[in-house]
Motif scaffolding. Structure first.
Motif, PDB file in Angstrom:
ATOM      1  N   UNK A   1       1.015  -1.011  -0.275  1.00 24.80           N
ATOM      2  CA  UNK A   1      -0.234   0.104   0.083  1.00 24.80           C
ATOM      3  C   UNK A   1       0.889   1.497  -0.264  1.00 24.80           C
ATOM      4  N   UNK A   2       0.157   2.421   0.105  1.00 25.41           N
ATOM      5  CA  UNK A   2       0.586   3.874   0.237  1.00 25.41           C
ATOM      6  C   UNK A   2       2.341   4.194   0.036  1.00 25.41           C
ATOM      7  N   UNK A   3       1.794   3.793  -1.657  1.00 28.96           N
ATOM      8  CA  UNK A   3       2.673   3.813  -2.636  1.00 28.96           C
ATOM      9  C   UNK A   3       4.199   2.904  -2.518  1.00 28.96           C
ATOM     10  N   UNK A   4       4.253   1.934  -2.797  1.00 28.82           N
ATOM     11  CA  UNK A   4       5.795   1.048  -1.018  1.00 28.82           C
ATOM     12  C   UNK A   4       6.316   0.467  -2.848  1.00 28.82           C
ATOM     13  N   UNK A   5       4.665  -0.100  -3.057  1.00 31.57           N
ATOM     14  CA  UNK A   5       5.059  -0.731  -4.030  1.00 31.57           C
ATOM     15  C   UNK A   5       5.318   0.028  -5.865  1.00 31.57           C
ATOM     16  N   UNK A   6       5.179   0.870  -5.857  1.00 31.40           N
ATOM     17  CA  UNK A   6       5.690   1.931  -7.075  1.00 31.40           C
ATOM     18  C   UNK A   6       6.923   2.315  -6.885  1.00 31.40           C
ATOM     19  N   UNK A   7       7.229   2.604  -5.519  1.00 30.76           N
ATOM     20  CA  UNK A   7       8.796   2.717  -4.962  1.00 30.76           C
ATOM     21  C   UNK A   7       9.820   1.667  -5.244  1.00 30.76           C
ATOM     22  N   UNK A   8       8.910   0.561  -4.875  1.00 30.67           N
ATOM     23  CA  UNK A   8       9.945  -0.540  -5.345  1.00 30.67           C
ATOM     24  C   UNK A   8      10.019  -1.141  -7.085  1.00 30.67           C
ATOM     25  N   UNK A   9       8.787  -0.870  -7.697  1.00 30.57           N
ATOM     26  CA  UNK A   9       8.678  -0.525  -8.951  1.00 30.57           C
ATOM     27  C   UNK A   9      10.020   0.377  -9.414  1.00 30.57           C
ATOM     28  N   UNK A  10       9.525   1.195  -9.160  1.00 29.09           N
ATOM     29  CA  UNK A  10      10.694   2.988  -9.743  1.00 29.09           C
ATOM     30  C   UNK A  10      12.061   1.758  -9.530  1.00 29.09           C
ATOM     31  N   UNK A  11      12.620   1.647  -8.305  1.00 26.79           N
ATOM     32  CA  UNK A  11      14.111   0.625  -8.189  1.00 26.79           C
ATOM     33  C   UNK A  11      14.091  -0.236  -9.059  1.00 26.79           C
ATOM     34  N   UNK A  12      13.283  -0.869  -9.593  1.00 23.84           N
ATOM     35  CA  UNK A  12      13.933  -2.271  -9.954  1.00 23.84           C
ATOM     36  C   UNK A  12      13.817  -1.922 -11.236  1.00 23.84           C
ATOM     37  N   UNK A  13      12.849  -1.229 -11.999  1.00 26.08           N
ATOM     38  CA  UNK A  13      13.602  -0.356 -13.084  1.00 26.08           C
ATOM     39  C   UNK A  13      13.981  -0.437 -13.197  1.00 26.08           C
ATOM     40  N   UNK A  14      15.098   0.511 -12.470  1.00 24.59           N
ATOM     41  CA  UNK A  14      16.656   1.492 -11.959  1.00 24.59           C
ATOM     42  C   UNK A  14      17.656  -0.129 -12.024  1.00 24.59           C
ATOM     43  N   UNK A  15      17.133  -0.769 -11.818  1.00 24.01           N
ATOM     44  CA  UNK A  15      18.099  -1.381 -11.564  1.00 24.01           C
ATOM     45  C   UNK A  15      18.318  -2.293 -12.243  1.00 24.01           C
ATOM     46  N   UNK A  16      17.596  -2.516 -12.913  1.00 25.89           N
ATOM     47  CA  UNK A  16      17.874  -3.607 -14.169  1.00 25.89           C
ATOM     48  C   UNK A  16      18.562  -3.119 -15.189  1.00 25.89           C
ATOM     49  N   UNK A  17      18.416  -1.336 -15.853  1.00 28.25           N
ATOM     50  CA  UNK A  17      18.991  -0.522 -16.627  1.00 28.25           C
ATOM     51  C   UNK A  17      20.218  -0.446 -16.520  1.00 28.25           C
ATOM     52  N   UNK A  18      20.378  -0.162 -14.838  1.00 21.64           N
ATOM     53  CA  UNK A  18      22.236   0.109 -14.690  1.00 21.64           C
ATOM     54  C   UNK A  18      22.945  -0.992 -15.137  1.00 21.64           C
ATOM     55  N   UNK A  19      22.299  -2.213 -14.385  1.00 16.35           N
ATOM     56  CA  UNK A  19      22.979  -3.371 -14.783  1.00 16.35           C
ATOM     57  C   UNK A  19      23.206  -4.119 -16.188  1.00 16.35           C
ATOM     58  N   UNK A  20      21.989  -3.975 -16.245  1.00 19.71           N
ATOM     59  CA  UNK A  20      22.360  -4.184 -18.267  1.00 19.71           C
ATOM     60  C   UNK A  20      23.152  -3.165 -18.901  1.00 19.71           C
ATOM     61  N   UNK A  21      23.079  -1.704 -19.139  1.00 13.04           N
ATOM     62  CA  UNK A  21      23.224  -0.983 -19.617  1.00 13.04           C
ATOM     63  C   UNK A  21      24.910  -1.110 -18.958  1.00 13.04           C
ATOM     64  N   UNK A  22      25.109  -1.132 -18.274  1.00 16.01           N
ATOM     65  CA  UNK A  22      26.570  -0.759 -17.703  1.00 16.01           C
ATOM     66  C   UNK A  22      27.230  -1.627 -17.327  1.00 16.01           C
TER      67      UNK A  22
END
Length: 473
Positions: A411-432
């Motif tokens: 709830x309370x936007x926690x899942x959306x924060x986790x989704x944003x962090x996960x996408x950032x992690x995926x992008x950074x690990x794949x690209x860099x």
């Protein structure tokens, strides 16, 4: 009956004032589908050109991400943003039912039996013990950082859910470069085997933490452990059982002898989804089940097929897996560009990247130490291989899938924060990390002339009969 009146004089089926008409909706749907197909075609063509020219600093997954980012950026500044978003978006149910199962099944189905089982003890250690260590370290670090107001604060159980989902590795980029450059067969087996089995572990950990969150007052640590074992081994047993049933069916039905190749291929393709839905019906994990179904069907069922059916089904599963994985990376890039993420907690994202690197190091080096205690000197995992294992911990489709699920679970936007962090992690690990993999492998001296005779692609020649009729890459 269709023209029966509505209040206000609006006919049934008529669009409310200001809403798009049926014709506009159909046109927007056509544009959205065309956009998706065009990006897939562009991604596959670009991937082929990159591999042909041996451009390792931009792997296929990175290229798909960049295509999604570019097209999403163009769509976000155009007048068609709303209609594009409506028809490009897909629900999580479709993702879990149609995109993720082919990827996971192909992971288990393409395992090379000999190197996998010769390194089975080490793979199990990294996949189970290591994933548990990585999940706990990540969750605890995120929670402690929240206590000192270094990052966005969340409850401990939710931090452990985040730790579980980002512990799922997907080193498809690293493995493709392993094949191109040539590396030791055992290193390849360790990286690939760990990534396959740790998906199952990550899912079971995530579901266990999610159930603990909803029933925190009525469960203790022993119930949590029991729930995890029930989910993991129940799902695994379902998948193994479905795989053995398929092996017996194809052994004694003699479909190949009677030239019923179409029926034989159809039944073979249906069985993985039978395993998936059976586990979901029992309240278990369909993804874990279909993974072990793939391992069993490759080892025991595949040999009972006719030659034509073997070539067709192997090519089909590889095709579906490649399409699904490419679409996932395109969608992640597109999703970022369309600005649907919660970027208000940038500190959470920044420190999460650091924490998963620390957790990956704790996973790899501690498990390698345990494995080396029982291995003879000539089979120990060297320091160079340990560093290569640490570097190959990219995140991909599975972490993204569980992050999508967390949006509904928390709830309370926690899942959306986790989704944003996960996408950032995926992008950074794949690209860099993915883009610098070839440089890292050469620096560690785990590829090159000394390993030419032991390319991992020779492993898969015995597994992938579809190579004879061509692949996507």
């Amino acid at each position: 009956a269709r023209k029966r009146g509505r209040p206000g004089g609006m006919a049934a089926g008529a669009a409310p004032q200001g809403a798009p008409t049926v014709e506009e909706q159909e046109e927007a749907a056509g544009v959205g589908i065309l956009l998706q197909i065009s990006m897939l075609v562009l991604a596959f063509v670009l991937s082929h050109l990159l591999r042909r020219r041996r451009v390792y600093y931009l792997p296929e997954a990175s290229a798909s991400l960049l295509i999604g980012l570019i097209v999403g950026g163009l769509a976000s500044v155009s007048n068609a943003q709303k209609s594009t978003r409506r028809w490009f978006n897909f629900r999580e149910e479709l993702f879990f039912l149609f995109l993720l199962p082919p990827i996971i099944f192909q992971s288990g189905f393409s395992l090379a039996p000999k190197p996998f089982f010769s390194n089975f003890g080490a793979i199990i250690t990294f996949a189970i013990v290591g994933t548990l260590i990585a999940s706990i370290v990540t969750g605890v670090l995120v929670y402690l950082a929240g206590l000192i107001h270094l990052v966005y604060r969340m409850p401990l159980v939710e931090c452990m859910m985040f730790g579980a989902l980002v512990s799922a590795t997907d080193p498809v980029t690293v493995l493709s470069i392993f094949q191109e450059l040539g590396t030791d067969v055992n290193l390849y087996a360790l990286v690939f085997g760990e990534s396959v089995l740790n998906d199952a572990m990550a899912i079971s950990l995530y579901r266990t933490m999610a159930s603990l969150r909803t029933n925190a007052s009525s469960q203790n640590i022993f119930v949590v452990i029991l729930r995890f074992l029930e989910n993991f081994f129940g799902s695994m047993s379902t998948g193994v059982g479905a795989g053995f049933i398929s092996a017996l069916l194809f052994k004694y039905s003699t479909l190949g002898v009677e030239n019923l190749y179409n029926l034989e291929s159809c039944l073979f393709v249906v069985f993985p989804y039978f395993s998936y839905m059976l586990a979901e019906g029992f309240g278990l994990s369909g993804i874990v089940s279909i993974l072990f179904t793939g391992i069993v069907m490759k080892r025991y069922t595949f040999s009972n097929l006719s030659e034509d059916s073997q070539r067709f089904t192997a090519a089909l599963f590889h095709l579906l897996s490649s399409l699904a994985e490419t679409f996932v990376f395109i969608y992640m890039g597109f999703d970022i560009a369309m600005e649907r993420q919660s970027w208000s907690h940038i500190g959470f994202i920044f420190f999460s990247v650091i924490f998963i690197l620390v957790a990956r190091a704790a996973n790899v080096f501690s498990c390698a130490f345990l494995v080396n205690l029982v291995r003879p000197p000539q089979r120990q995992i060297s320091r160079q291989y340990q560093q290569a294992l640490w570097y190959s911990g990219l995140r991909g489709a599975m972490a993204f899938a569980l992050a999508l699920q967390s949006v509904h679970d928390l709830p309370d936007g926690h899942g959306q924060t986790i989704l944003s962090a996960t996408i950032s992690i995926v992008v950074l690990t794949v690209l860099l990390i993915g883009g610098s993999t070839s440089t890292m492998l050469e620096a560690l001296h785990v590829v090159g002339d000394g390993n030419e005779g032991r390319r991992p692609s020779s492993l898969e020649a015995s597994n992938m009969h579809f190579i004879k009729i061509g692949t996507l890459y």
